[in-house]
Design an enzyme around this catalytic site. Structure first.
Site, short mmCIF file in Angstrom:
data_model
loop_
_atom_site.label_atom_id
_atom_site.label_comp_id
_atom_site.label_asym_id
_atom_site.label_seq_id
_atom_site.Cartn_x
_atom_site.Cartn_y
_atom_site.Cartn_z
CB CYS A 145 -48.72 22.72 -12.77
SG CYS A 145 -49.77 22.19 -14.01
NE ARG B 100 -42.50 41.29 -9.52
CZ ARG B 100 -41.75 42.48 -9.68
NH1 ARG B 100 -41.41 43.01 -10.82
NH2 ARG B 100 -40.94 43.07 -8.55
CG ASP C 2 -37.95 41.50 -11.01
OD1 ASP C 2 -37.68 42.40 -10.33
OD2 ASP C 2 -38.69 41.70 -12.23
#
Lengths: 291, 291
Positions: A128, A163, A186
């Site tokens: 989502c 990440r 990251d």
């Protein structure tokens, strides 16, 4: 101030209206079960907004609370129930591990396989939040509709600061599969996701880069942040003039003066995420009834 | 090959259809007079295509040939004729000098004044080729319609290789006034046209830059060429992957392999230029009848 702030409510409204109209006109009752196996305040809040939006649009939503040790059995049970069309688990459950996404969809997403069937009638389910960010990028004109479907980010350089397995990494893969050159940041490293010069590859490849944040942010057309701490602020000074910035963290990851430099600022994506959750549910409802 | 070639015929067709329908439904006969005071083969060709397109769309076109010494008197005479709504002069006439554009429109264009009246009902006339390139950029998605009118190029870096008074320089001004950061290149220098960080200026300013072509092309989202020689070729190696390239020269200014790197290639803009010529004529027809 020339910066345009675009709110997730505005972006999600056409999707919500469409969902509502579809559910009403078809007279269906798609059912979503949410599992809450933690006391994380963000997860509780997310569950509450899910419930509210589902009620508004005509989706039956049931929140099931359990201990994390019971969760697996509960998921298996819900998965076998024909009256349940979608299941979601509020994270975190076991900390940093990869959690809960169906293996087939993960594989297809990373390999740029967009349909479940050869006839290309059944689109794959995309998680989502990454899907919501794709829809945000379409809404604000980052995808170029003149280019063919699947290549509409060609030429765009996008930095994603996050990440995680549930948002940042799948998002980097999706945007690179759509033709973008993506820097995925990251705390440990920066990776580059892309399909090569002239998009000569069918799916993206990933490589480590020695470029630093100070080098990639100034050349990025779009910067997307999702750092889950209140103290993190990306310095506005690093940004390219006219950059498009999107924040999906619960905390503001941009400095207050970001609007002095950005052309478009999207401070949050939550409402679009819930619209995508319902959109996915509707797809699952249809796939179940076609089985 | 992932590059999409967009032809000027495709871009101009909706404009042409609209012009045709307007002229027919209003039953008007707008008249354009073209002055040809040279034997330049490109000018002759341009006059021929003007004639053909005017006939198709319902514009009365009259080509008047004369010596360049007679031209000024002829223009004055045509300007006083109430049955003539627009005048164009095919260049070159006297070589490199600034030629023939009405002073008021030139002033307004460079100063980002978009209307002739306070009520903002009468749009200023923009020279046909720069206006055509603006329409091309809109068509291929470089202008972002999410941003407010007047700022829709914010964040775009555009190199224009040509700084002639009739195309390159007015085009640089128009694109910078719309929010772009424009590098304007000619044989002697490179200038930067822009409205400052966050578009803090109302109209663009111009400054010389020490950056070289090899430095600006790789950071440009869009590269527009108009070098009037068959030998000039911009090296594809300099271009950013996924760049948008537009050529308005009668000669191909890009190498044959440009499509291996560009996302969108517009090889010519001539048909859009003629559509804009007619569009301008229709505005002048209306302004005349409102006087």
């Amino acid at each position: 101030m020339s910066c345009k702030t675009v709110l997730s409510k505005e972006i999600s409204s056409s999707f919500r209206e469409e969902l509502k109209a579809t559910i009403k006109s078809r007279g269906i009752k798609p059912k979503l079960v949410g599992f809450l196996a933690n006391q994380d305040p963000s997860a509780v809040k997310y569950a509450e907004s899910t419930s509210k939006t589902c009620e508004e649009t005509g989706v039956v939503f049931e929140l099931r609370k359990c201990n994390r040790e019971e969760l697996e059995d509960q998921i298996v049970e819900a998965n076998e129930d024909d009256n349940i069309h979608g299941i979601m688990v509020y994270y975190p459950v076991f900390g940093d591990h990869v959690e809960g996404l169906c293996h087939k969809y993960i594989y297809n997403m990373y390999h740029n396989v967009r349909f479940l069937d050869r006839e290309e009638t059944k689109k794959c389910i995309i998680p989502c939040t990454p899907l919501a960010i794709v829809k945000v990028l379409e809404f604000i004109g980052v995808y170029n509709p003149v280019l063919p479907y699947g290549n509409r980010l060609h030429g765009r350089v996008i930095t994603i600061i996050n990440r995680s397995e549930i948002v940042g990494r799948p998002l980097a893969a999706l945007l690179a599969n759509d033709g973008g050159k993506v820097f995925s940041v990251d705390i440990n490293s920066i990776q580059e996701f892309h399909r090569g010069t002239g998009l000569k590859l069918k799916k993206h490849e990933v490589r480590d880069t020695n470029l630093k944040l100070e080098e990639i942010v100034p050349i990025s057309d779009v910067v997307i942040t999702g750092v889950p701490t209140p103290s993190y602020k990306l310095p506005t000074a690093l940004l390219r003039d006219g950059v498009i910035v999107i924040n999906f963290s619960a905390f503001k990851n941009f400095e207050d003066n970001v609007r002095e430099k950005a052309s478009i600022y999207v401070p949050a994506v939550g409402k679009v995420t819930i619209a995508m959750l319902e959109r996915n549910l509707l797809r699952l409802f249809d796939y179940k009834s076609q089985d």
